[in-house]
Design a protein around this motif. Sequence first.
Motif, mmCIF file in Angstrom:
data_model
loop_
_atom_site.group_PDB
_atom_site.id
_atom_site.type_symbol
_atom_site.label_atom_id
_atom_site.label_comp_id
_atom_site.label_asym_id
_atom_site.label_seq_id
_atom_site.Cartn_x
_atom_site.Cartn_y
_atom_site.Cartn_z
ATOM 1 N N VAL A 26 0.807 -1.222 0.000
ATOM 2 C CA VAL A 26 0.000 0.000 0.000
ATOM 3 C C VAL A 26 0.836 1.265 0.000
ATOM 4 C CG1 VAL A 26 -1.943 -1.152 1.111
ATOM 5 C CG2 VAL A 26 -0.256 0.054 2.526
ATOM 6 N N GLY A 27 2.187 1.132 0.028
ATOM 7 C CA GLY A 27 3.017 2.300 -0.204
ATOM 8 C C GLY A 27 3.781 2.864 0.966
ATOM 9 N N TYR A 28 3.804 2.191 2.108
ATOM 10 C CA TYR A 28 4.622 2.700 3.206
ATOM 11 C C TYR A 28 6.102 2.672 2.833
ATOM 12 C CZ TYR A 28 0.795 2.888 6.599
ATOM 13 O OH TYR A 28 -0.345 3.219 7.271
ATOM 14 N N ASP A 29 6.870 3.549 3.469
ATOM 15 C CA ASP A 29 8.302 3.640 3.181
ATOM 16 C C ASP A 29 9.122 2.644 3.989
ATOM 17 O OD1 ASP A 29 8.258 6.008 1.385
ATOM 18 O OD2 ASP A 29 7.469 6.991 3.173
ATOM 19 N N GLY A 30 8.628 2.274 5.154
ATOM 20 C CA GLY A 30 9.387 1.387 6.023
ATOM 21 C C GLY A 30 8.483 0.613 6.942
ATOM 22 N N THR A 51 9.791 -9.077 1.715
ATOM 23 C CA THR A 51 9.616 -7.756 1.120
ATOM 24 C C THR A 51 10.799 -7.434 0.216
ATOM 25 O OG1 THR A 51 10.668 -6.709 3.050
ATOM 26 C CG2 THR A 51 8.251 -6.900 3.066
ATOM 27 N N GLU A 52 10.648 -6.365 -0.572
ATOM 28 C CA GLU A 52 11.691 -6.001 -1.524
ATOM 29 C C GLU A 52 12.135 -4.548 -1.419
ATOM 30 O OE1 GLU A 52 10.181 -6.856 -5.379
ATOM 31 O OE2 GLU A 52 10.214 -9.038 -5.101
ATOM 32 N N ARG A 53 11.244 -3.663 -0.978
ATOM 33 C CA ARG A 53 11.513 -2.231 -1.095
ATOM 34 C C ARG A 53 11.621 -1.511 0.242
ATOM 35 N NH1 ARG A 53 8.209 1.762 -0.481
ATOM 36 N NH2 ARG A 53 6.382 0.387 -0.519
ATOM 37 N N ILE A 54 10.713 -1.771 1.167
ATOM 38 C CA ILE A 54 10.638 -0.984 2.388
ATOM 39 C C ILE A 54 11.852 -1.207 3.283
ATOM 40 C CG2 ILE A 54 8.124 -0.827 2.450
ATOM 41 C CD1 ILE A 54 8.104 -3.159 4.394
#
Length: 219
Positions: A26-30, A51-54
């Motif tokens: 849903v777009g959280y940063d961390g 996960t891959e990004r946060i």
Amino acid sequence: MLVDFSAPVAASPAEAEAAAVSAEQVGYDGFGAAETKHDVFTTLALVARATERITLQSGIAVAFARNPMTVAVLANDLQLISEGRFRLGLGSQVKPHIERRFAMPWSRPAARMEEFVAAIRAIWHAWATGERLLFRGEFYKHTLMTEFFDPGPNPHGNPPVELAAVGERMTAVAGRVADGLLVHPLTSVAYLTERILPTVREARGGGLDDFTLGLSAMV
């Protein structure tokens, strides 16, 4: 400003993993995980693989329940598993928990924490450079690191260290030796602006460049 999501404090490792996957979608940063009923490093190892990004933060890991070497190893491993997305959030806890729950020593927590972080950085430096590990402090001494136990330099660098602080002494320690400060969830705007920020600025020589402030919002 970055916006992170935190797992419920009583979440199991599997529940935290699912919450982190959802937060990333849903777009959280961390994503942050606490250490209450479960080990925060075990939880974040699951989250790192799912996960891959946060970014991932221990919020907080109890420093004085461990020693600098064990924390240095755990943080280094999570930085590897997450491919550079880990943030090491440390806190002291309080005297009854350290002495009576963990059976570990408690004394002069601000001074001990400052040395704890310095020792972690000395261990990471030895791994990164191959130089001899020679850290001697009042509370901790680390003077042995053989090739068999040396993981070598981390290809993703060392994770940032963020320190939980409430009182002025620990806040000043965060300003001197940490990369960020984790503000207590019950901090008022007045305490933040009149006590915390001036103390951090003084400890850092006047500025907040490259220093992170983590503030919790109870939604």
